[in-house]
Every structure is written in C-alpha cells, then in structure tokens.
Design a protein around this motif. Sequence first.
Motif, short mmCIF file in Angstrom:
data_model
loop_
_atom_site.label_atom_id
_atom_site.label_comp_id
_atom_site.label_asym_id
_atom_site.label_seq_id
_atom_site.Cartn_x
_atom_site.Cartn_y
_atom_site.Cartn_z
N VAL A 1 40.47 -9.99 -31.00
CA VAL A 1 41.44 -9.64 -32.30
C VAL A 1 41.05 -10.91 -33.39
CG1 VAL A 1 43.17 -8.72 -30.85
CG2 VAL A 1 43.41 -11.01 -31.56
N ARG A 2 41.44 -10.49 -34.63
CA ARG A 2 41.25 -11.26 -35.71
C ARG A 2 41.82 -12.58 -35.50
NH1 ARG A 2 43.44 -7.59 -40.18
NH2 ARG A 2 42.81 -6.13 -38.68
N GLY A 3 41.02 -13.51 -35.92
CA GLY A 3 41.29 -15.00 -35.65
C GLY A 3 40.54 -15.56 -34.63
N SER A 4 39.76 -14.88 -33.90
CA SER A 4 38.93 -15.31 -32.80
C SER A 4 37.45 -15.48 -33.60
CB SER A 4 38.40 -14.01 -31.83
OG SER A 4 39.58 -13.46 -31.38
N SER A 5 36.81 -16.81 -32.96
CA SER A 5 35.53 -17.18 -33.14
C SER A 5 34.41 -16.25 -32.96
CB SER A 5 35.55 -18.65 -32.71
OG SER A 5 35.46 -18.61 -31.34
N GLY A 6 33.22 -16.44 -33.27
CA GLY A 6 32.24 -15.73 -33.00
C GLY A 6 31.65 -14.67 -33.72
N GLU B 1 39.69 -19.29 -30.07
CA GLU B 1 38.54 -19.12 -29.08
C GLU B 1 37.96 -17.56 -28.86
OE1 GLU B 1 40.57 -19.71 -25.22
OE2 GLU B 1 41.61 -21.72 -25.99
N GLN B 2 37.02 -17.48 -28.07
CA GLN B 2 36.50 -16.07 -28.06
C GLN B 2 36.15 -15.67 -26.60
OE1 GLN B 2 32.19 -16.24 -29.29
NE2 GLN B 2 32.04 -13.96 -29.41
N GLU B 3 36.28 -14.24 -26.34
CA GLU B 3 36.16 -13.73 -25.01
C GLU B 3 34.52 -13.85 -24.78
OE1 GLU B 3 37.17 -12.56 -21.36
OE2 GLU B 3 38.59 -12.99 -22.84
N ASP C 1 26.49 -17.48 -34.80
CA ASP C 1 27.00 -18.94 -35.08
C ASP C 1 26.31 -20.21 -34.34
OD1 ASP C 1 29.18 -19.22 -36.86
OD2 ASP C 1 30.47 -18.25 -35.52
N LEU C 2 25.80 -21.16 -34.95
CA LEU C 2 25.11 -22.23 -34.16
C LEU C 2 26.60 -22.96 -33.44
CD1 LEU C 2 23.02 -24.32 -33.27
CD2 LEU C 2 23.30 -25.56 -35.25
N GLU C 3 26.52 -22.84 -32.12
CA GLU C 3 27.77 -23.20 -31.36
C GLU C 3 27.51 -24.69 -30.84
OE1 GLU C 3 30.70 -20.76 -28.28
OE2 GLU C 3 28.32 -20.43 -27.98
N ASN D 1 25.58 -18.30 -30.55
CA ASN D 1 26.43 -17.24 -30.32
C ASN D 1 26.16 -16.01 -30.71
OD1 ASN D 1 28.51 -15.55 -29.66
ND2 ASN D 1 30.05 -17.50 -29.75
N ASP D 2 25.49 -15.17 -29.99
CA ASP D 2 25.14 -13.97 -30.38
C ASP D 2 26.05 -12.50 -29.62
OD1 ASP D 2 23.81 -11.75 -31.52
OD2 ASP D 2 21.88 -11.80 -30.30
N GLY D 3 26.98 -12.58 -30.42
CA GLY D 3 27.97 -11.45 -30.06
C GLY D 3 29.02 -11.99 -28.54
N GLY D 4 28.95 -13.10 -28.56
CA GLY D 4 29.40 -13.57 -27.14
C GLY D 4 28.39 -14.22 -26.08
N THR D 5 27.18 -13.87 -26.06
CA THR D 5 26.22 -14.34 -25.25
C THR D 5 25.19 -15.41 -25.87
OG1 THR D 5 24.62 -12.58 -25.75
CG2 THR D 5 25.86 -12.24 -23.85
N SER D 6 24.81 -16.21 -25.13
CA SER D 6 23.99 -17.61 -25.64
C SER D 6 22.53 -17.34 -25.79
CB SER D 6 24.21 -18.57 -25.03
OG SER D 6 25.54 -19.09 -24.93
N VAL D 7 21.90 -17.55 -26.95
CA VAL D 7 20.41 -18.10 -27.16
C VAL D 7 20.17 -19.42 -27.32
CG1 VAL D 7 18.48 -17.39 -28.46
CG2 VAL D 7 20.23 -15.59 -28.10
#
Length: 689
Positions: A500-505, A475-477, A329-331, A347-353
């Motif tokens: 869980v389902r409903g989270s972003s990312g 939200e996302q962990e 995602d473009l965060e 957002n690449d699996g929770g970490t940022s690029v």
Amino acid sequence: MAADARNQLTDESAAPAPVRTTARPATAPVVAPVADAAGPRDTPRPRVAHGCWYPSPDPRGEHVAFICDRDGAPQLWAGPVGSDDAHLLDTGPDHVTEVSWSPGGEWIAYTVAPGGSGHTRVLCVRPDGSDRRVLAGAEPGRSAYLGCWARDGSALAVTVAEPVGERAGPLTATDRPPGWTERDGHATLLDGIRPGGAGDGTTAPVRDRLTAYLVDPAGTTAPRLLADETGAATLRVCDISQDGRLALLRRGPRARREAVVVRTADQAPTCALPVADGDPWIGRFSSDARTVWLRSNHDREFAALLALRLDGADERKDLGVVVARDGCDLELLTFVEGDRRAALAWNDGGTSVLETLPLTAEGSAPPALREVPLAHEVVTRVTAAGPHGMVVALSGSRRRPGVWAVPTSAPPARTPWSASDAASVPRGLPPAPPVPLRATARDGLLLGGWYHRAPGRSPGEPAPCVVHLHGGPEEQERPVFDPLYQELLGRGMDVFAPDVRGSSGWGRSFVDADLGEGRFAAIDDVADCATHAVASGFADPQRLAVMGHSYGGYLTLASLVWHPHLFRTGITVCGMSDFATFFAGTEPWLAESAAHKYGHPERDSALLRALSPMSRVDELRVPLLAVHGEHDTNVPPGESEQIVSAARARGLVAKLMLLRDEGHDFRRADNRRLFRRAAAEWMQRWLLG
C-alpha cells in the motif's frame, strides 16, 4: 488453542526505572572483557530448516562470519567458504543482529539484542571464539549500534543511545495532552516539557542522545568522539576516510535521511546531502577522500549511485549521477576488489538485479556494468571477500536465506553451511513462487503486491484469502519464502501481500503518499487490495481476513474499524492501537523518527486521535487475535493489551498471545513455530470453520 495462553510481564519489565539526566557531557563506552558464553562450540547437528544471513568475510575472503538460526536462535557463526565446518563463536542466548569482520582480521564485531528487545549492545570476539568483550551498550538504559571499522582495523565506530532529560515515572492526568491514555512506560513528548525536569526548578524535555565514538576493541586507547546529537532519530558511522580525517555519517528520521561529512578532529560537519531510506550503509570515501560515493535519491524519484566531490576544505564541490536504472531503486551499495569496483543491487519491482562496475578516482564510471547471475530472487546483503571476490546473501521464494560466494571469474556457489533448496523447507508442501498482482486504489494510485495461491486449487476457484500487511510502513513485500505464508497455504488459504502507499520500492512519491492525512488513503488501500483480489477471481468475498506486523499490525486494526464488514477476522502482531500511548511508551529515538511519518504527538494530536483504531473501537465487529513480544520496546505490549480489553468489553471474541523472550521481531525458532501455528489455527477457525 495456543493463542489462549498469556504470559504475564514482570513488574520490573512493566515499569522501567526512572532516568535522571541533564545537559551533561556524554560518557564514553568502556571496553570490558566478558566471560565466554557457556556451552560447546562444536558444530551442532543442523536443523533441516535453517537460514544463514548477514555475512562478513575475513580480509582474505577465505572465512565468513554470519548469522544462523540452525540451533534455534540467531547466533554468531563462522566457517570457511568451501567447507561445511562452521562453528559457533558465541553460544549465548542473545539474538545477533549485525556482524562485521575487522579489516585486519583480528576481531569480529557484532550486535546483540538481549531478550529480543531493542536495547542492543556491541561486542567483539576473536575469530577462534576467544577474548569476548563488550564494547558499548551494557550500561542500564543505554543501547549501542554497530558502525564501520577504521580502514586499518584499529578501531570500530559505535553509536550509543541514551535518554536525556527528566523521567520521573508515568505522566499524571495534568501532564497528558487531551485524549492521552494511561499506560506504563516513560513519556516521549518530543517537544514536551516536564515540570522540574532539570532538578532545579526549571524544565527539560525528554529526548534521546545519540553519540558516536571510535573504540579500540583491545581497550589500549581511549574512545574518540565522532558525533554527538540530542533529539536525533538515527546516527550511524558509515565510513572513515583512509587518512582518518573525515567520517561519513547517516542521520535523520525516516524518509528524511541524510549523509553528512564531518571532520574527525573537531566533529564539524562540512557538507550534507539527502540519501535514501533502507540499508544504512549508504556510501564510502574514495582512497584520496576527494569523492564520496553515495546511494541517494537526492532530487530523484528512485535512488541511484551518486558521486559527491569535495574541495580542499572538504565541502561540496559538485555532484553527479554515476549510474541509475529507470524505475528501480539502488537498494544496496558495496565496494569490492579493493574499492576498484562498486557492487550495485537494484530493486526492480521487488526482485533484485546485481551488477558491478569499475570506478575511477575522478568519480566517473565507464559504461562497463557487469551483471551477476543470481540463484534466487532477492539480494539482502553484498560484501567484499578478499581482493577478487564477494559474498552475497540471498533470499528466494523456494528457500530460506543463504549465502553465496561470488568469485570474480567463476559463477556464484552456495556455501556448504547454507541449507540447500531441498533442505530449506520441512517435509511437506513444496514452496512455489508468488505471482505479481497490481491493484488500483480508489484515487487512481497503482499499488504493488504478490499473490500466493494455495496448491491444488483450480484457476477460476475463489479461495479464502488472508491479506497480509508488512511493517514500516516503508518496508516492501518481496517474493521470498515465508514460513507463515507456507503454513496458511498448507491449510487451504491464499495469501495476498500488497504494497500500500508508504511502501518502498515504488519511488519516493509513493513512500511519501501516506504522510499526514494520506494515512486515511493507506487504510482505504487495504480495502481496495482485498476488493481487487476478489475482482481478479482469486479471493472469495465472503472469506477474507487481514493481518500484519508492526505498522502492518496497526493497519490491520485500522482496516477492521474503518471497513468493519469487509473482513471476517484479523490478527495484529506488535501493532499500534493508539498513537498517543504509542508515543508515550516507545523508545525516544523511534519517536523522533515516527513523528515525521505519523504526526507529532502534540502538534498533530487531533489527527493522531482520528487515525487511532482505539478511537473507533466501537466499529470493531469481528474476532481479533493480538500477538506481541513481551520485551518489545518499539511498540510496547500495552498496545495489544488495550485493544483486546476494549474488544472483550464489547462482547467480541478477542485473544492476546505474549511471546516470552521476544521483542519486536520474533527470532527464536520455538516461538516462531508457536506463532505460525496459532495464527494459522485462528485463520482456519474463522475462515474455514
């Protein structure tokens, strides 16, 4: 223990005054000077563990206004990029939530949350801390939210929220739908009709009005109306075109946001396009206002940078994808170097690029992406800093939030007033990065998450484990340092923080997978994540606990009553226990947004009753701690009160902890410490005792 202490709410906070409004014109905010906040503005001795976030540089990029909690609460600070000579700009007690330095450099605008509540107001102050004034949101019953500055800095966009319709006190038994539980607070039946609502024998719904204005901080010109909507979930002014003709608005409920281009002369919309959730700053006009750069997931699984081109009537001409990344995602989207480049945080699996790329007036982008090296895992904000650089806010697994200066031709450098890695955490256990852990739900959906392992434990040794659930649910962990996790780890407990389902990312389909009946599957996801942690050899199946904040607090309660034999205890923090009482007491704007996510309180009342933990409270089997901010206007404290009362009535151990001067998010350092220690002691008692 600390959780035994309960601070009672005053009658005034428990029973808001009635609001009587009809279909009258909106009242423009009035700029009013306010007295300087009492107290010294000299830089206090910093606390060892503090964070800095939400930076906004001056036009030259030499000084930065930011939020910092080194004095115990999130306050407005400013300091030079290359010196630690930071100083307070507002010493008042109200929590600061957003900051924006004007393009001309004369003002710093910021949003505060008095008492930590959701009733925010917008203020301005000079860079030297003088001439403080409130721009909007000071009137009783109103809230105000920060928008963008006009390009020349002459005015600031603000959104004012106020209830409309009739509110004459709590609902009576005849007013309530079936299963409605009595509680304090006003009713938010989105399409509901109250008798005598208009005061003339007719009826009127209780809704929310959001009105956006351009306001001159100096108060020399009258506010200018930009948009006015009743029943809106959100409304933010993201940009004003260079010539002032057009405004870019973000509006709509969660998971259904849209960008709208309107003419400022008559507030007429010319085109609209769906955009992604998350950061509200969704885009910007090109210098000639013929292109709108947008962060959008329109017709896409993941958000990307799109170019919306406008014709001579300011309507949609064509639309194209400028740049996208597979599975990311473009965060965050920001424009730097005089709008010649776009800064893109993925957002690449929770970490940022973080990347930048040059832009052209035609809306095309050469394939000249330039990656920016990052000192830590997650980017939380990017802003332009003068004509040749930017400022980046970072969070990471080994530190508290900080701010980095990123010159065009030099590597990023931590600002001196941001705590160093070594000073970010109190003496004791050094923080360690979590490991990604992907679980598979019982229906085959792949879930995300991060596992935090307590130090000193051998790899094959099952541990007592706390499953922590984030809010949102969108939200996302992220792999960032969390003092609560650090407290639990230091006491010998692991933490598994799943998405869980409903989270972003994880894509738009994943975000929407919990809608309607899908929420039952989200509840099962919690059990499946706990089971996966056990099957992976990390967690002890006899020593599992669950806790979460906001929606995570709801999911905690739901997990305890749907899977009563899985967990030994639970902690709900500002969580909903009954959807009927939640909709009765929450803010109207939040109800408008939540109805799409959870269900409409009238049309979907049967589903909401079935999903409410209070409807299954007889299945509760384990000790429960409920924690709430006394000024929470998003999820009123009664949500915790009623579940604790119900648990006690069934002979269970149940404690309620109300934190003074806090709202939905706990921001004061003393209260955060109190909460962490109480939560850790509770878990230690029931998992390790």
